[in-house]
Write a protein that holds these residues in place. Structure first.
Motif, PDB file in Angstrom:
ATOM      1  N   GLU A   1      -1.469   3.877  -7.464  1.00 41.80           N
ATOM      2  CA  GLU A   1      -2.746   3.867  -6.739  1.00 41.80           C
ATOM      3  C   GLU A   1      -3.899   3.444  -7.657  1.00 41.80           C
ATOM      4  O   GLU A   1      -4.822   2.738  -7.224  1.00 41.80           O
ATOM      5  CB  GLU A   1      -3.033   5.252  -6.140  1.00 41.80           C
ATOM      6  N   ASN A   2      -3.845   3.853  -8.910  1.00 46.85           N
ATOM      7  CA  ASN A   2      -4.883   3.449  -9.867  1.00 46.85           C
ATOM      8  C   ASN A   2      -4.906   1.937 -10.056  1.00 46.85           C
ATOM      9  O   ASN A   2      -5.975   1.339 -10.203  1.00 46.85           O
ATOM     10  CB  ASN A   2      -4.687   4.155 -11.207  1.00 46.85           C
ATOM     11  N   TYR A   3      -3.744   1.321 -10.059  1.00 44.18           N
ATOM     12  CA  TYR A   3      -3.680  -0.136 -10.179  1.00 44.18           C
ATOM     13  C   TYR A   3      -4.218  -0.831  -8.923  1.00 44.18           C
ATOM     14  O   TYR A   3      -4.801  -1.911  -9.012  1.00 44.18           O
ATOM     15  CB  TYR A   3      -2.257  -0.595 -10.492  1.00 44.18           C
ATOM     16  N   VAL A   4      -4.034  -0.221  -7.775  1.00 48.06           N
ATOM     17  CA  VAL A   4      -4.636  -0.765  -6.559  1.00 48.06           C
ATOM     18  C   VAL A   4      -6.159  -0.690  -6.675  1.00 48.06           C
ATOM     19  O   VAL A   4      -6.868  -1.654  -6.370  1.00 48.06           O
ATOM     20  CB  VAL A   4      -4.138  -0.015  -5.297  1.00 48.06           C
ATOM     21  N   ASP A   5      -6.661   0.440  -7.138  1.00 49.28           N
ATOM     22  CA  ASP A   5      -8.111   0.603  -7.329  1.00 49.28           C
ATOM     23  C   ASP A   5      -8.689  -0.465  -8.261  1.00 49.28           C
ATOM     24  O   ASP A   5      -9.807  -0.924  -8.070  1.00 49.28           O
ATOM     25  CB  ASP A   5      -8.433   1.989  -7.895  1.00 49.28           C
ATOM     26  N   GLN A   6      -7.914  -0.846  -9.271  1.00 47.38           N
ATOM     27  CA  GLN A   6      -8.365  -1.837 -10.252  1.00 47.38           C
ATOM     28  C   GLN A   6      -8.190  -3.279  -9.755  1.00 47.38           C
ATOM     29  O   GLN A   6      -8.626  -4.218 -10.422  1.00 47.38           O
ATOM     30  CB  GLN A   6      -7.592  -1.673 -11.563  1.00 47.38           C
ATOM     31  N   GLY A   7      -7.543  -3.447  -8.605  1.00 41.93           N
ATOM     32  CA  GLY A   7      -7.328  -4.784  -8.069  1.00 41.93           C
ATOM     33  C   GLY A   7      -6.128  -5.510  -8.660  1.00 41.93           C
ATOM     34  O   GLY A   7      -5.927  -6.696  -8.407  1.00 41.93           O
ATOM     35  N   VAL A   8      -5.322  -4.812  -9.434  1.00 41.09           N
ATOM     36  CA  VAL A   8      -4.133  -5.416 -10.040  1.00 41.09           C
ATOM     37  C   VAL A   8      -3.022  -5.540  -8.991  1.00 41.09           C
ATOM     38  O   VAL A   8      -2.268  -6.518  -8.985  1.00 41.09           O
ATOM     39  CB  VAL A   8      -3.647  -4.577 -11.248  1.00 41.09           C
ATOM     40  N   ILE A   9      -2.910  -4.564  -8.127  1.00 43.85           N
ATOM     41  CA  ILE A   9      -1.921  -4.518  -7.048  1.00 43.85           C
ATOM     42  C   ILE A   9      -2.681  -4.471  -5.726  1.00 43.85           C
ATOM     43  O   ILE A   9      -3.701  -3.779  -5.619  1.00 43.85           O
ATOM     44  CB  ILE A   9      -1.030  -3.260  -7.178  1.00 43.85           C
ATOM     45  N   ARG A  10      -2.193  -5.192  -4.720  1.00 43.52           N
ATOM     46  CA  ARG A  10      -2.833  -5.149  -3.399  1.00 43.52           C
ATOM     47  C   ARG A  10      -2.181  -4.140  -2.457  1.00 43.52           C
ATOM     48  O   ARG A  10      -2.867  -3.481  -1.685  1.00 43.52           O
ATOM     49  CB  ARG A  10      -2.811  -6.527  -2.752  1.00 43.52           C
ATOM     50  N   HIS A  11      -0.854  -4.074  -2.478  1.00 45.86           N
ATOM     51  CA  HIS A  11      -0.134  -3.222  -1.529  1.00 45.86           C
ATOM     52  C   HIS A  11       0.930  -2.403  -2.251  1.00 45.86           C
ATOM     53  O   HIS A  11       1.549  -2.879  -3.193  1.00 45.86           O
ATOM     54  CB  HIS A  11       0.551  -4.049  -0.442  1.00 45.86           C
ATOM     55  N   LEU A  12       1.155  -1.211  -1.739  1.00 39.42           N
ATOM     56  CA  LEU A  12       2.240  -0.362  -2.232  1.00 39.42           C
ATOM     57  C   LEU A  12       3.272  -0.187  -1.130  1.00 39.42           C
ATOM     58  O   LEU A  12       2.929  -0.135   0.064  1.00 39.42           O
ATOM     59  CB  LEU A  12       1.717   1.009  -2.658  1.00 39.42           C
ATOM     60  N   GLY A  13       4.515  -0.067  -1.544  1.00 40.19           N
ATOM     61  CA  GLY A  13       5.575   0.157  -0.583  1.00 40.19           C
ATOM     62  C   GLY A  13       6.694   0.960  -1.208  1.00 40.19           C
ATOM     63  O   GLY A  13       6.638   1.337  -2.381  1.00 40.19           O
ATOM     64  N   ILE A  14       7.704   1.208  -0.404  1.00 42.70           N
ATOM     65  CA  ILE A  14       8.823   2.033  -0.857  1.00 42.70           C
ATOM     66  C   ILE A  14      10.116   1.464  -0.290  1.00 42.70           C
ATOM     67  O   ILE A  14      10.127   0.884   0.798  1.00 42.70           O
ATOM     68  CB  ILE A  14       8.608   3.520  -0.484  1.00 42.70           C
ATOM     69  N   VAL A  15      11.202   1.619  -1.044  1.00 40.66           N
ATOM     70  CA  VAL A  15      12.495   1.053  -0.687  1.00 40.66           C
ATOM     71  C   VAL A  15      13.499   2.175  -0.432  1.00 40.66           C
ATOM     72  O   VAL A  15      13.506   3.186  -1.134  1.00 40.66           O
ATOM     73  CB  VAL A  15      13.017   0.145  -1.830  1.00 40.66           C
TER      74      VAL A  15
END
Length: 177
Positions: free
Chosen positions: A26-40
Motif C-alpha cells: 500500500e505504501n508503494y501505491v501511495d508513492q505512485g510506484v504501483i497502481r493496483h494491488l491484487g491477490i492470486v
C-alpha cells in the motif's frame, strides 16, 4: 503497474502474513510506484472479504485457476464483482486444467467452435470472458497467440444464450444463471 500477492499452490498464507505484506505494498501505491494491488489463488470468500475490509488500498485484481476443484469460483464471482468491486478476474489454467480436457474432447463444444469458426480452445477463452473473466494465455507459439488475439479482441465472438448454456453444461451448468 500491478503487484499480485501469491499464495503458493492455492494454499492460503496465514491472513496476518498477507495483511503485513499488503500494508507494505500500500505504501508503494501511495508513492505512485504501483497502481493496483491484487491477490492470486484466493478461492475463499471469507478470506477475500476480510482482506477487502481491512485493506486501505482495496484488491483490484483476483487471479485464480479456472478449475473444477475450485468450483470455477461460481460462488465467489458475485462477491468479487458486486460486493467488493473487484475490477479484474484473471483466470489461468483454462486449457490445462479440468475444463481444458472437456473442451478438447467434447462434441458439443466442437460444434459450437466450428459454427463460430474458432478452435475449441479459443471458444473456451471467449466463454470465460463472457463470465466476466480475463483469460491469461500462456502459449509460446506466435500463431496461437495471433489466433487468440484475433478471436478475443479484434473479432470478439458473439454468444447466443443457447450456446452459453450448452457450453456451461459441458463444464459446469451453474456457470450460467
Amino acid at each position: 503497474d500491478s503487484v499480485l500477492v501469491h499464495n503458493f499452490r492455492a494454499k492460503l498464507q496465514p491472513y496476518e502474513e498477507t495483511l503485513r505484506v499488503w500494508r507494505v505494498l500500500e505504501n508503494y501505491v501511495d508513492q505512485g510506484v504501483i497502481r493496483h494491488l491484487g491477490i492470486v489463488s484466493v478461492h475463499d470468500k471469507d478470506y477475500l472479504t476480510k482482506l477487502h475490509k481491512d485493506a486501505r488500498i482495496k484488491p483490484a485484481i483476483i487471479q485464480n485457476r479456472f478449475h473444477s476443484n475450485r468450483g470455477y469460483d461460481i460462488k465467489l464471482r458475485p462477491v468479487m464483482f458486486e460486493e467488493l468491486g473487484i475490477k479484474a478476474d484473471q483466470l489461468f489454467w483454462i486449457l490445462t486444467g479440468s475444463s481444458g480436457g472437456k473442451v478438447r474432447n467434447n462434441d458439443v463444444v466442437r460444434g459450437i467452435a466450428e459454427k463460430k469458426g474458432v478452435s475449441p480452445q479459443v471458444l473456451l477463452y471467449s466463454f470465460t470472458m463472457e463470465l466476466g473473466g480475463t483469460p491469461l494465455i500462456g502459449t509460446k507459439r506466435v500463431d496461437h497467440m495471433q489466433e487468440d488475439v484475433n478471436a478475443l479482441v479484434t473479432h470478439k465472438l458473439k454468444w447466443e444464450r443457447e450456446d452459453l448454456l450448452a457450453m456451461a453444461s459441458v463444464i459446469n451448468k451453474d456457470l450460467i444463471q
